[in-house]
Write an enzyme that holds these catalytic residues in place. Structure first.
Site, short mmCIF file in Angstrom:
data_model
loop_
_atom_site.label_atom_id
_atom_site.label_comp_id
_atom_site.label_asym_id
_atom_site.label_seq_id
_atom_site.Cartn_x
_atom_site.Cartn_y
_atom_site.Cartn_z
N GLU A 221 0.84 -1.20 0.00
CA GLU A 221 0.00 0.00 0.00
C GLU A 221 0.87 1.25 0.00
OE1 GLU A 221 -2.52 2.33 3.40
OE2 GLU A 221 -2.95 0.19 3.19
N LYS B 228 -11.51 -1.49 7.48
CA LYS B 228 -10.24 -1.24 8.15
C LYS B 228 -10.53 -0.70 9.54
CE LYS B 228 -6.31 1.97 8.01
NZ LYS B 228 -5.63 3.03 7.24
#
Length: 217
Positions: free
Chosen positions: A44, A134
């Site tokens: 990421e 998340k």
């Protein structure tokens, strides 16, 4: 671009997303290669740093012959989501819940992982079409918060991020996490600064091993 169901499966199978924040553009490709060599399957790049789009595209090219997944984090609005998707991001992670970001991802068949802390945020994200949630920052609430969310909401896929380390990763998986996100605990900043890719691989491999051990118990 790989469909988001496959991306979700890969992230869950691998168990960890490495948050590559603050890495210079000249270093990001060799670091990504070293991380992947250590067993990290999802990388990421945070969208709030310089040249994020270029970094995503460069890593995507470097690892095109592998099963690595490259995505973007710290995506705060729909315009940024569109920008990183255009650059090749296969998943989009936010620290908060923004329905427009989720909808932008859905239009392009890109995995959306909005940040949640409360049941209200979780429901908002799920109703918008989020693929996974998340839980951020995980260190604030701890592993038990996964059950606190999934209890009333049912079968939700939660990826805790923020404060996850080799020392506590087993607790998060035991609590029901489908994968975890990690930054400082999986990236060796000193090794990166020194161009020591062996050190980068070693630190990442330690985290990957902790994930594998946690899931085999």
């Amino acid at each position: 671009m790989t469909d988001k169901a496959t991306i979700t499966d890969r992230i869950v199978e691998n168990g960890v997303i490495a948050v590559m924040r603050g890495i210079d553009e000249d270093d990001v490709v060799p670091v990504a290669r070293a991380m992947h060599d250590a067993g990290v399957g999802a990388l990421e790049i945070t969208a709030d740093e310089p040249h994020a789009r270029d970094k995503i595209a460069a890593i995507d090219r470097e690892l095109a012959d592998t099963d690595a997944i490259v995505g973007a984090g710290t995506v705060l609005d729909a315009a940024t989501a569109q920008s990183v998707i255009d650059a090749g991001a296969e998943f989009v992670v936010s620290p908060h819940t923004d329905a427009d970001v989720v909808r932008t991802c859905n239009r392009h068949n890109v995995l959306a992982a909005p940040g949640v802390m409360t049941p209200t945020e979780a429901v908002t994200a799920m109703e918008a079409g989020a693929d996974v949630l998340k839980m951020f920052p995980a260190s604030t609430v701890g592993p038990g918060h996964i059950g606190a969310l999934s209890g009333p909401l049912g079968d939700v896929d939660v990826i805790p991020t923020g404060g996850v380390s080799p020392d506590n990763v087993a607790d998060f998986f035991d609590a029901g996490a489908v994968a975890v996100g990690a930054g400082g605990a999986i990236l060796n900043d000193e090794a990166i600064a020194n161009g020591d890719m062996d050190g980068v691989r070693e630190t990442a491999a330690t985290f990957v091993e902790a994930v594998e051990d946690a899931r085999s118990e």
